[in-house]
Design an enzyme around this catalytic site. Structure first.
Site, PDB file in Angstrom:
ATOM      1  N   HIS A  86     -21.666  42.200  46.807  1.00  0.00           N
ATOM      2  CA  HIS A  86     -20.829  43.159  46.087  1.00  0.00           C
ATOM      3  C   HIS A  86     -21.371  44.582  46.196  1.00  0.00           C
ATOM      4  CE1 HIS A  86     -18.885  39.937  43.280  1.00  0.00           C
ATOM      5  NE2 HIS A  86     -18.753  39.664  44.566  1.00  0.00           N
ATOM      6  N   GLU A  88     -21.806  46.912  43.930  1.00  0.00           N
ATOM      7  CA  GLU A  88     -22.788  47.235  42.901  1.00  0.00           C
ATOM      8  C   GLU A  88     -24.150  46.648  43.268  1.00  0.00           C
ATOM      9  OE1 GLU A  88     -18.959  45.985  40.641  1.00  0.00           O
ATOM     10  OE2 GLU A  88     -19.891  45.617  42.577  1.00  0.00           O
ATOM     11  N   CYS A 114     -18.233  42.471  38.043  1.00  0.00           N
ATOM     12  CA  CYS A 114     -18.105  41.061  37.686  1.00  0.00           C
ATOM     13  C   CYS A 114     -19.343  40.644  36.880  1.00  0.00           C
ATOM     14  CB  CYS A 114     -17.969  40.209  38.944  1.00  0.00           C
ATOM     15  SG  CYS A 114     -19.520  40.080  39.899  1.00  0.00           S
ATOM     16  N   CYS A 117     -22.692  40.997  38.894  1.00  0.00           N
ATOM     17  CA  CYS A 117     -23.127  42.390  38.975  1.00  0.00           C
ATOM     18  C   CYS A 117     -23.561  42.911  37.604  1.00  0.00           C
ATOM     19  CB  CYS A 117     -22.010  43.257  39.560  1.00  0.00           C
ATOM     20  SG  CYS A 117     -21.679  42.872  41.297  1.00  0.00           S
TER      21      CYS A 117
END
Length: 160
Positions: A86, A88, A114, A117
């Site tokens: 991801h 992040e 999410c 993260c």
């Protein structure tokens, strides 16, 4: 003269500025389903960026296809069945890779983080997340709130 909705000579506020950069970072994404960008900032200076895609040196989903798409897995489910990292996570990893502390940083992201993260954001010492929504993970929001991380769902014109 205008550029991206701004009149010449009109400076965007910090939130809009860093979110514009996060949108640009997202354009490097190699994810078939969702292009996400993240920018980590300390004292109004960029310390790291990240976009979602395969780990360094591995083939991208654009090259090998999307397992989640092939298995018809809905967004927000079965994160482990994805070769992508991801945005992040990549921003936090990039800061670590180059030896830059994320303690007290602000994360600007094109999407709401999410749960995976969110846990990394908490442990990385990030104190604020400014995002544009486009994803729904109530548990992530609950943990970020419990950790005392300031969450800002950015709306154009609402700037610091």
């Amino acid at each position: 003269m205008t550029m991206q909705g701004f009149e010449f000579g009109q400076r965007p506020g910090w939130d809009e500025y860093f979110l514009q950069l996060a949108r640009l970072v997202a354009s490097r994404s190699t994810c078939i389903r969702r292009q996400v960008g993240a920018v980590l900032v300390k004292k109004d200076r960029i310390i790291a960026t990240g976009y979602n895609g395969a780990p360094r040196g591995l083939k991208h989903c654009l090259e090998v296809g999307c397992l989640r798409e092939a298995m018809n897995i809905p967004s927000g489910h079965r994160y482990e069945l994805c070769r992508g990292v991801h945005a992040e996570q990549n921003a936090i990893i990039n800061a670590a890779y180059y030896g830059v502390s994320t303690e007290g940083a602000v994360l600007y992201c094109t999407n709401q983080p999410c749960i995976i993260c969110a846990r990394m954001i908490i442990n990385a010492g990030i104190t604020k997340v400014v995002h544009e929504g486009n994803f729904n993970d109530d548990l992530a929001l609950e943990l970020l709130n419990e950790a005392g991380i300031e969450l800002v769902l950015y709306k154009p014109g609402q700037d610091s």
